[in-house]
Design an enzyme around this catalytic site. Structure first.
Site, PDB file in Angstrom:
ATOM      1  N   SER A  43       0.833  -1.196   0.000  1.00  0.00           N
ATOM      2  CA  SER A  43       0.000   0.000   0.000  1.00  0.00           C
ATOM      3  C   SER A  43       0.878   1.260   0.000  1.00  0.00           C
ATOM      4  O   SER A  43       1.745   1.401  -0.852  1.00  0.00           O
ATOM      5  CB  SER A  43      -0.967  -0.044   1.179  1.00  0.00           C
ATOM      6  OG  SER A  43      -2.015   0.870   1.002  1.00  0.00           O
ATOM      7  N   ASP A 156      -5.697  -3.469  -2.707  1.00  0.00           N
ATOM      8  CA  ASP A 156      -4.689  -3.168  -1.682  1.00  0.00           C
ATOM      9  C   ASP A 156      -4.043  -4.425  -1.089  1.00  0.00           C
ATOM     10  O   ASP A 156      -4.724  -5.344  -0.639  1.00  0.00           O
ATOM     11  CB  ASP A 156      -5.369  -2.376  -0.572  1.00  0.00           C
ATOM     12  CG  ASP A 156      -4.402  -1.646   0.324  1.00  0.00           C
ATOM     13  OD1 ASP A 156      -3.465  -2.289   0.832  1.00  0.00           O
ATOM     14  OD2 ASP A 156      -4.574  -0.425   0.525  1.00  0.00           O
TER      15      ASP A 156
END
Length: 301
Positions: A43, A156
């Protein structure tokens, strides 16, 4: 067995705006003469890690320190299919900043983590476009739209591997220094900045204003017995739910795949969208890294 130099890996964890603290961590390590050869991120950790691996950390730091809330909003391109934010503006900016020549051409070994939305499998991105890999790794569900890459819909990486120690090991690291951004989030009272709560976004679009208001961090109270003074915003609900998940997953993953050294900045006062509070996050990253530095130096001999 032949002796060889220790290959240091740096695992940069997920954490939205808290990720700017990675910059402070890297600064302290470099100042101490510790220059990780292998950089892995999940991320926001993938974004900072990519800039570091590309030799562009100075440019990134200058940019994030100048970010205002209005500038953050200016990077958003709202869309109601698959996520609120398409990410085209952010991707365009990153391409200019990183001069993307491909992961294989970076000055340091780099990889990042994403999640296959179809089957929940952890996906390691180790080749091809740097920016496309980062965009997939930061695709927070409900906020950023997923990324289609080689026939897979990716979101993600924090869903499956919030602190990518295992990826560093797989890339050949002998010693892994990991940065966990979310360890202190649960059960904490959110003390968000008054600027984040009250600052208005100038726009003539009523619907856009309404959506942005729902995205803004609120002053809701966490962990108290009295009634909530304000309902949490939509982003509060999504980001806090993801925080719970990531903290629990991180604890589980690190129990089975421990890092050799762990750096844990205290970032509970920084909300998911507080990207305009970079100086605070960076300073806390520096503080946490200095605290861990004696242990790291002893580890490296």
């Amino acid at each position: 067995m032949k002796n060889h130099p220790i290959r240091i890996g740096l695992a940069l964890g997920s954490g939205s705006a808290r990720g700017w603290s990675h910059i402070g961590v890297i600064r302290v390590l470099e100042q101490a003469g510790i220059s990780p050869e292998i950089i892995c991120g999940t991320s926001i950790g993938s974004l900072v890690g990519a800039a570091y691996a590309a030799g562009k950390l100075d440019s990134l730091e200058l940019w994030v320190k100048e970010l205002s809330w209005q500038a953050v909003v200016g990077l958003l391109d709202l869309k109601m299919g698959g996520g609120l934010i398409e990410g085209g503006k952010l991707v365009g900016f990153l391409r200019k900043q990183l001069d993307d020549q491909g992961i294989e051409e970076l000055t340091k070994t780099f990889a990042c983590v994403a999640t296959d939305l179809a089957n929940g499998r952890e996906t390691w991105l180790r080749e091809g476009s740097v920016v496309d890999a980062v965009r997939a790794s930061i695709a927070m569900p409900g906020l950023f739209t997923p990324v289609l890459r080689e026939g897979r819909m990716l979101v993600d990486g924090g869903l499956v591997n919030p602190v990518p120690v295992s990826l560093c090991r797989a890339m050949g690291a002998d010693v892994v220094i990991a940065v966990d951004l979310n360890w202190d989030l649960l059960g904490q009272r959110k003390r968000l900045s008054s600027q984040a709560r009250t600052e208005l976004v100038p726009t003539t679009n009523g619907k856009l204003n309404g959506l942005l208001a729902r995205l803004r961090p609120s002053n809701w109270m966490n962990g108290e017995s009295q009634a909530l003074k304000a309902m949490p915003s939509m982003l509060d609900v999504v980001s806090t739910s993801l925080n719970i998940m990531q903290v629990r997953i991180t604890q589980s993953r690190l129990a089975g795949e421990p890092a050799d050294a762990m750096i844990r900045p205290k970032l509970s006062t920084i909300a998911a969208m507080d990207f305009h509070r970079a100086e605070i996050a960076i300073a806390e990253g520096e503080r946490a890294a200095r605290h861990a530095l004696p242990m790291i130096q002893e580890l490296l001999g």
